[in-house]
Design an enzyme around this catalytic site. Structure first.
Site, PDB file in Angstrom:
ATOM      1  N   SER A 161     -10.656   1.551 -34.232  1.00 24.62           N
ATOM      2  CA  SER A 161     -10.616   2.917 -34.755  1.00 24.62           C
ATOM      3  C   SER A 161     -10.894   3.922 -33.641  1.00 24.62           C
ATOM      4  CB  SER A 161     -11.593   3.061 -35.928  1.00 24.62           C
ATOM      5  OG  SER A 161     -11.429   4.294 -36.597  1.00 24.62           O
ATOM      6  N   LEU A 162     -12.038   4.592 -33.675  1.00 26.85           N
ATOM      7  CA  LEU A 162     -12.431   5.505 -32.602  1.00 26.85           C
ATOM      8  C   LEU A 162     -12.265   4.858 -31.232  1.00 26.85           C
ATOM      9  CD1 LEU A 162     -14.170   7.800 -31.211  1.00 26.85           C
ATOM     10  CD2 LEU A 162     -16.135   6.395 -31.812  1.00 26.85           C
ATOM     11  N   GLN A 168     -16.972   3.632 -34.795  1.00 26.69           N
ATOM     12  CA  GLN A 168     -18.095   4.279 -35.462  1.00 26.69           C
ATOM     13  C   GLN A 168     -18.924   3.251 -36.223  1.00 26.69           C
ATOM     14  OE1 GLN A 168     -16.925   7.758 -37.603  1.00 26.69           O
ATOM     15  NE2 GLN A 168     -18.928   8.079 -38.520  1.00 26.69           N
ATOM     16  N   ARG A 176     -11.428  15.133 -33.941  1.00 28.69           N
ATOM     17  CA  ARG A 176     -11.176  14.060 -34.911  1.00 28.69           C
ATOM     18  C   ARG A 176     -12.399  13.858 -35.809  1.00 28.69           C
ATOM     19  NH1 ARG A 176     -11.987   8.290 -35.077  1.00 28.69           N
ATOM     20  NH2 ARG A 176     -10.189   7.104 -35.855  1.00 28.69           N
ATOM     21  N   GLN A 226      -3.140   6.546 -37.588  1.00 31.88           N
ATOM     22  CA  GLN A 226      -4.321   5.671 -37.604  1.00 31.88           C
ATOM     23  C   GLN A 226      -5.409   6.179 -38.541  1.00 31.88           C
ATOM     24  OE1 GLN A 226      -7.744   5.978 -35.488  1.00 31.88           O
ATOM     25  NE2 GLN A 226      -7.390   4.262 -34.095  1.00 31.88           N
ATOM     26  N   HIS A 285      -9.677   5.880 -43.063  1.00 32.91           N
ATOM     27  CA  HIS A 285      -8.470   5.052 -43.027  1.00 32.91           C
ATOM     28  C   HIS A 285      -7.820   4.901 -44.401  1.00 32.91           C
ATOM     29  CE1 HIS A 285      -9.086   4.271 -38.827  1.00 32.91           C
ATOM     30  NE2 HIS A 285     -10.349   3.955 -39.086  1.00 32.91           N
TER      31      HIS A 285
END
Length: 302
Positions: A95-96, A11, A120, A252, A203
């Site tokens: 991440s994503l 992102q 998500r 995560q 996070h």
């Protein structure tokens, strides 16, 4: 001899117009956007190509948008350089982007991956709405300095180091007052601090209960052992057991992203050529700070 690894962005890489040229040139890319519209229930292609930026930048839209655009960019590479795709030995995503990597590696179908990413994004947005929070990049300071800044700023609220990106680039994440204090302390220490345009403290523990909702979404999807190693953000390790994969993907969303460790692990495993596949070129910039001599080719339409 080249040993190839693929990297997929997270992102923040989104921008209005992304994917348009690829969709016009590659039918397989157009098919992905058509299928995405059916899964999501709205015209993702129009938002990616035409905006508005405010809507594209929202967490609930940007996550599916980057996921689909990255896989469209992969179709461009598959059409132009099929041997490169076949030669890829290892992959990771920021991440994503870890979900994009899992789809590429055959662990998730496109449709299941997109459904999870959609849920998500919504769960993370809802958690962000519950507590005023944010993130900031801390540049030009050592890990020890940023740890000290985090500890001092914690007097103002919850704050954690959320992204270990590369030497001299770490991201703190937490409640607004604590992040603002960290920015102030970083600049006083001779560093540079850049507040990030994100919805909340990704996070960190402030993303609860998004992790629980993500666990439910993952339980509903078929997850297989990846065909090539996919490096986890959580521990910079490759996981093959679907049960373990679900567990680390849930962790995560509330755990720091160990990107530098992930890249160094891929380098130690013998990967010596990378491709950043998707919008933007952030990961290529990070690669230059981690290991300048390793080539990283950007695959997108920018």
């Amino acid at each position: 001899m080249s040993r190839i690894g693929f990297l997929f962005p997270g992102q923040g890489a989104q921008h209005v117009g992304m994917g348009r040229d690829i969709v016009e040139q590659y039918p397989a890319a157009r098919d992905l956007f058509d299928r995405a519209g059916e899964v999501l229930g709205y015209d993702l292609a129009k938002l990616c190509f035409d905006g508005p930026a405010e809507e594209l930048d929202s967490t609930v839209i940007s996550q599916p948008a980057i996921f689909v655009t990255s896989l469209a960019c992969l179709e461009k590479l598959r059409a132009d350089s099929p041997d490169v795709v076949l030669a890829c030995e290892m992959t990771a995503g920021l991440s994503l982007g870890e979900y994009t990597a899992l789809v590429f590696a055959g662990a998730l179908s496109f449709e299941d991956g997109l459904k999870i990413v959609q849920q998500r994004g919504q769960a993370m947005q809802d958690s962000a709405d519950a507590t005023p929070s944010g993130m900031a990049s801390i540049l030009l300071l050592s890990l020890e300095q940023v740890q000290e800044i985090r500890d001092q700023a914690s007097s103002e609220g919850l704050i954690e180091i959320a992204n270990y990106l590369c030497p001299g680039n770490l991201v703190v994440s937490g409640e607004n007052a604590a992040v603002e204090k960290a920015v102030e302390l970083a600049e006083a220490a001779g560093g540079r601090a850049v507040p990030l345009a994100v919805a909340g403290a990704f996070h960190t523990k402030l993303m609860e209960p998004a992790d629980q909702r993500l666990e439910e979404a993952l339980a509903a999807a078929e997850l297989k052992a990846p065909e090539i190693p996919v490096i986890s953000n959580v521990d910079a390790q490759a996981h093959t057991d679907p049960v373990e994969l679900r567990q680390v993907l849930v962790r995560q969303v509330i755990s720091p992203v160990r990107w530098e460790d992930s890249i160094r692990g891929m380098l130690d495993a013998g990967i010596n050529e990378f491709y950043e596949i998707g919008p933007g070129r952030v990961l290529t910039g990070l690669m230059k700070r981690i290991h300048r001599k390793t080539p990283c080719t950007v695959v997108n339409d920018s």
